[in-house]
Design a protein around this motif. Structure first.
Motif, mmCIF file in Angstrom:
data_model
loop_
_atom_site.group_PDB
_atom_site.id
_atom_site.type_symbol
_atom_site.label_atom_id
_atom_site.label_comp_id
_atom_site.label_asym_id
_atom_site.label_seq_id
_atom_site.Cartn_x
_atom_site.Cartn_y
_atom_site.Cartn_z
ATOM 1 N N GLY A 1 0.844 -1.123 0.077
ATOM 2 C CA GLY A 1 -0.156 -0.199 0.027
ATOM 3 C C GLY A 1 1.012 1.265 -0.141
ATOM 4 N N VAL A 2 2.170 1.236 -0.479
ATOM 5 C CA VAL A 2 2.881 2.367 -0.186
ATOM 6 C C VAL A 2 3.296 3.032 -1.533
ATOM 7 C CG1 VAL A 2 5.493 2.839 0.377
ATOM 8 C CG2 VAL A 2 4.083 1.595 2.006
ATOM 9 N N THR A 3 3.423 3.914 -1.740
ATOM 10 C CA THR A 3 3.867 4.545 -3.230
ATOM 11 C C THR A 3 4.976 5.361 -2.815
ATOM 12 O OG1 THR A 3 1.579 4.742 -4.260
ATOM 13 C CG2 THR A 3 3.166 6.170 -5.033
ATOM 14 N N ARG A 4 6.057 5.077 -3.825
ATOM 15 C CA ARG A 4 7.217 6.035 -3.401
ATOM 16 C C ARG A 4 7.476 6.863 -4.987
ATOM 17 N NH1 ARG A 4 9.969 4.542 1.344
ATOM 18 N NH2 ARG A 4 9.426 2.306 1.688
ATOM 19 N N GLU A 5 7.497 8.195 -4.593
ATOM 20 C CA GLU A 5 7.390 9.186 -5.830
ATOM 21 C C GLU A 5 8.761 9.811 -5.819
ATOM 22 O OE1 GLU A 5 4.056 11.587 -5.394
ATOM 23 O OE2 GLU A 5 3.809 12.023 -7.366
ATOM 24 N N TYR A 6 9.168 10.039 -7.287
ATOM 25 C CA TYR A 6 10.549 10.524 -7.567
ATOM 26 C C TYR A 6 10.073 11.598 -8.666
ATOM 27 C CZ TYR A 6 12.687 7.077 -4.594
ATOM 28 O OH TYR A 6 13.102 6.519 -3.405
ATOM 29 N N TYR A 7 10.849 12.865 -8.396
ATOM 30 C CA TYR A 7 11.161 13.773 -9.652
ATOM 31 C C TYR A 7 12.345 14.001 -10.032
ATOM 32 C CZ TYR A 7 6.571 15.132 -7.623
ATOM 33 O OH TYR A 7 5.206 15.211 -7.169
ATOM 34 N N PHE A 8 12.645 13.506 -11.242
ATOM 35 C CA PHE A 8 14.000 13.622 -12.153
ATOM 36 C C PHE A 8 13.685 14.687 -12.980
ATOM 37 C CE2 PHE A 8 14.708 8.944 -11.429
ATOM 38 C CZ PHE A 8 14.927 8.919 -10.274
ATOM 39 N N GLU A 9 14.806 15.584 -13.012
ATOM 40 C CA GLU A 9 14.761 16.923 -14.189
ATOM 41 C C GLU A 9 16.281 16.505 -14.917
ATOM 42 O OE1 GLU A 9 14.315 21.451 -14.976
ATOM 43 O OE2 GLU A 9 15.051 20.755 -12.870
ATOM 44 N N LEU A 10 16.110 16.299 -16.300
ATOM 45 C CA LEU A 10 17.463 16.218 -16.979
ATOM 46 C C LEU A 10 18.023 17.534 -17.370
ATOM 47 C CD1 LEU A 10 15.999 13.419 -17.373
ATOM 48 C CD2 LEU A 10 16.708 13.349 -19.576
ATOM 49 N N LEU A 11 19.260 17.615 -17.013
ATOM 50 C CA LEU A 11 19.821 19.126 -17.129
ATOM 51 C C LEU A 11 21.218 18.786 -18.041
ATOM 52 C CD1 LEU A 11 19.359 20.235 -13.503
ATOM 53 C CD2 LEU A 11 17.911 20.993 -15.467
ATOM 54 N N ASP A 12 21.542 19.870 -18.658
ATOM 55 C CA ASP A 12 22.840 19.975 -19.273
ATOM 56 C C ASP A 12 23.798 20.507 -18.030
ATOM 57 O OD1 ASP A 12 22.131 19.716 -22.388
ATOM 58 O OD2 ASP A 12 20.830 21.320 -21.647
ATOM 59 N N SER A 13 25.070 19.784 -18.145
ATOM 60 C CA SER A 13 25.898 20.176 -17.001
ATOM 61 C C SER A 13 27.377 19.940 -17.472
ATOM 62 C CB SER A 13 25.728 18.955 -15.862
ATOM 63 O OG SER A 13 24.569 18.974 -15.354
ATOM 64 N N ASN A 14 27.973 20.695 -16.729
ATOM 65 C CA ASN A 14 29.725 20.397 -16.985
ATOM 66 C C ASN A 14 30.087 19.762 -15.991
ATOM 67 O OD1 ASN A 14 29.989 21.915 -19.276
ATOM 68 N ND2 ASN A 14 30.012 23.981 -18.266
ATOM 69 N N VAL A 15 30.703 18.505 -16.256
ATOM 70 C CA VAL A 15 31.371 17.789 -15.067
ATOM 71 C C VAL A 15 32.797 17.430 -15.127
ATOM 72 C CG1 VAL A 15 29.032 16.468 -14.936
ATOM 73 C CG2 VAL A 15 30.696 15.700 -16.271
ATOM 74 N N SER A 16 33.350 17.055 -14.222
ATOM 75 C CA SER A 16 34.679 16.699 -14.189
ATOM 76 C C SER A 16 34.956 15.500 -13.179
ATOM 77 C CB SER A 16 35.762 17.700 -13.750
ATOM 78 O OG SER A 16 35.315 18.459 -12.663
#
Length: 562
Positions: free
Chosen positions: A63-78
């Motif tokens: 009876g449990v719902t796990r809810e997630y919000y994802f946003e795809l973003l442009d990023s600079n990473v190293s």
């Protein structure tokens, strides 16, 4: 102990934007009666269930719902100290881990905020069977149109399995540009352990993007990559050199404690041998299937594979720190940093650089010995009256680019016209390049995949667990000996699955270059039952948004479509 890169990823989940709905904190929607789950000494238990419960037949009703919000973003990473462009989820690579308990419902809202106007997207939940929820499998051109820039799509599925896996984009090569993250579904286990260390990703990495490398992959074969990452971080350059950059993943263990590592090979084209110097590993699960535990010093992992291992910190008398190693296999994986993709396990308060030596092994791209991969829930599978043989070959197309073919067909499916939309519109025929095999009312299906080329292929099937009946060199034929008594999952050439999940299901090689180059098929399974499962409003709204979007911008499809 958290290194800097891991800490940044962790903090990004604790400090969501107050202005963007796609960055709202993850929420628990509804509660249930308290359930103890298990403890360090009772890992085989889970509420009123246990490791002996056949998870393919029943699951807890939480009876449990796990809810997630994802946003795809442009990023600079190293991640290794060398900066480059990448795509991220909520600003981190890997993206946030999805946590759920066995039986929970998972809801994931995905917003495409990428700046490049040619980027649609999707999210596929790798290994999740999606029982009767085919539309939420997240495969462009098969179960949905791409989600365009500026739009949001919501996926809903039940956690009917437990263990460790990952999610990733199924739009072109985005999975290897950074659009991926872990999935942990808590449940019973086949061995006890003290601490759960969560997902450990093994990635290959290059200082060019995979999109930039794809042209060379198509013209001259797989490129040599610059580096590899352990949970999103590593060094670049030789040890003891002043120009070495980056940080190593590291953790501190307590002598006598045992640790569960949830390993995921998320590489685009690297077969790993994984080990921790001086330590043995007890393997307790593979690909969301609990197995009878076995012990090894070195674990072989193909692309897309997942293994859960338990390691006991029992080597303090040998050293105070140890190398953790992910080693690309040179017989199928080219990498310029093949001997320096390493993390560190510290004991107690040590900060010493390890001086330990790795285990010896034979460089190869083979699976683990199937005799070790014994599913804990034993199944005797049925023989089938239906079979087919698919030969994998490679050739150049009219543009002199590499394309993979299965039985003379290289898959090309259209973003704007996904398979389930064709089924909904009662289209009864597919063009050869769609790579469709239709199956109705068969209890079991088996398929042989073989190639004369010296290239191993990790095969991933959506919507089903499958059973490996035979594997090895040579040609499959009617006289090939098949193992029908509790066969493992893994990489074919000959596998069998039940036809118990209506939908359109992709099967493909999990080498990223090969998928984009057409190494794929799809099964349209129990078509007559698919219609009642399709949410046309969801399907149509995504496709209408994609069509409107592509009318306003120039989007060129230059790969298989998946």
């Amino acid at each position: 102990m958290l290194n800097y890169a891991a800490a940044v990823a962790f903090l990004s989940l604790l400090t969501p934007s107050l202005t963007s709905p796609a960055l709202q904190s993850n929420t628990l929607i509804s509660a249930r009666d308290a359930c103890a789950g298990n403890t360090a000494d009772t890992r085989s238990e889970w509420c009123d269930y246990s490791i002996d419960t056949d998870y393919s037949e029943e699951a807890p009703e939480t009876g449990v719902t796990r809810e997630y919000y994802f946003e795809l973003l442009d990023s600079n990473v190293s991640p290794d100290g060398v900066e480059r462009y990448a795509m991220s989820i909520n600003g981190s690579i890997p993206g946030p881990t999805i946590y759920a308990d066995w039986g929970d419902t998972v809801v994931v809202h995905v917003t495409n905020s990428l700046a490049d106007s040619t980027n649609g997207t999707s999210i596929h939940f790798h290994g999740i069977r999606q029982n009767y929820t085919n539309q939420h499998d997240g495969v462009t051109s098969i179960t949905q149109c791409p989600t365009p820039v500026g739009s949001t799509i919501t996926y809903i599925w039940r956690a009917l399995q437990y263990g460790s896996t990952w999610y990733h984009s199924h739009y072109s090569l985005q999975a290897w540009e950074g659009v991926f993250g872990g999935i942990v579904i808590n449940g019973p286990a086949t061995a006890n352990y003290d601490e759960d260390m969560g997902i450990m990703f093994l990635n290959d990495w290059d200082h060019d993007t995979v999109d930039a490398l794809y042209l060379s992959a198509q013209t001259s074969g797989p490129p040599t990559l610059d580096n590899g990452l352990i949970n999103g971080t590593n060094v670049y350059g030789d040890d003891d050199h002043s120009d070495q950059t980056g940080f190593r993943w590291n953790a501190t263990w307590v002598e006598g404690s045992s640790y569960r590592l949830r390993l995921v090979n998320a590489a685009v084209d690297t077969h790993w041998k994984f080990s921790i110097d001086n330590h043995s590993m007890t393997v307790i699960a593979m690909d969301l299937v609990p197995i009878t535990p076995f012990t090894t010093n070195v674990l072989s992992m193909g692309m897309g594979q997942r293994y859960d291992v338990v390691v006991t910190a029992d080597q303090a008398s040998i050293a105070s720190s140890f190398w953790l190693r992910a080693i690309p296999q040179s017989s199928c994986s080219d990498n310029d940093s093949s001997d320096n993709i390493r993390g560190i396990i510290y004991y107690a308060n040590s900060t010493d650089t390890p001086t330990t030596t790795g285990f010896s092994f034979t460089d190869s791209c083979e699976d683990e010995d199937v005799s070790n991969l014994v599913p804990y829930i034993s199944k005797t599978v049925g023989d089938s009256g239906w079979s087919d043989s698919e030969a994998a070959t490679v050739a150049f197309n009219d543009d002199s680019l590499f394309r993979w073919y299965l039985n003379s067909t290289t898959m090309v499916v259209e973003w704007v016209d996904p398979t389930i939309l064709k089924v909904y519109n009662n289209e009864t025929s597919f063009v050869d390049s769609n790579g469709v095999i239709e199956i109705d009312d068969e209890e079991w299906v088996y398929l042989a995949i073989q190639t004369t080329l010296a290239v191993p292929h990790p095969i991933h099937l959506h919507g089903h667990d499958y059973y490996v009946l035979a594997q090895g060199s040579g040609t499959y034929n009617s006289s090939t000996t098949l193992n029908l008594a509790n066969p493992p999952g893994g990489t074919p050439p000959c596998f069998l699955r039940p036809t118990d999940n209506p939908g359109a299901w992709l099967m493909h090689c999990h080498i990223g270059w090969h998928t984009s180059e057409g190494f794929a098929l799809q099964f349209v399974e129990r078509r007559s039952e698919m219609l009642d499962l399709i949410d046309y409003n969801l399907l149509n709204s995504t496709c209408a948004a994609w069509e409107t979007y592509t009318d306003s911008v120039s989007v060129v499809q230059d790969d298989s479509g998946v």
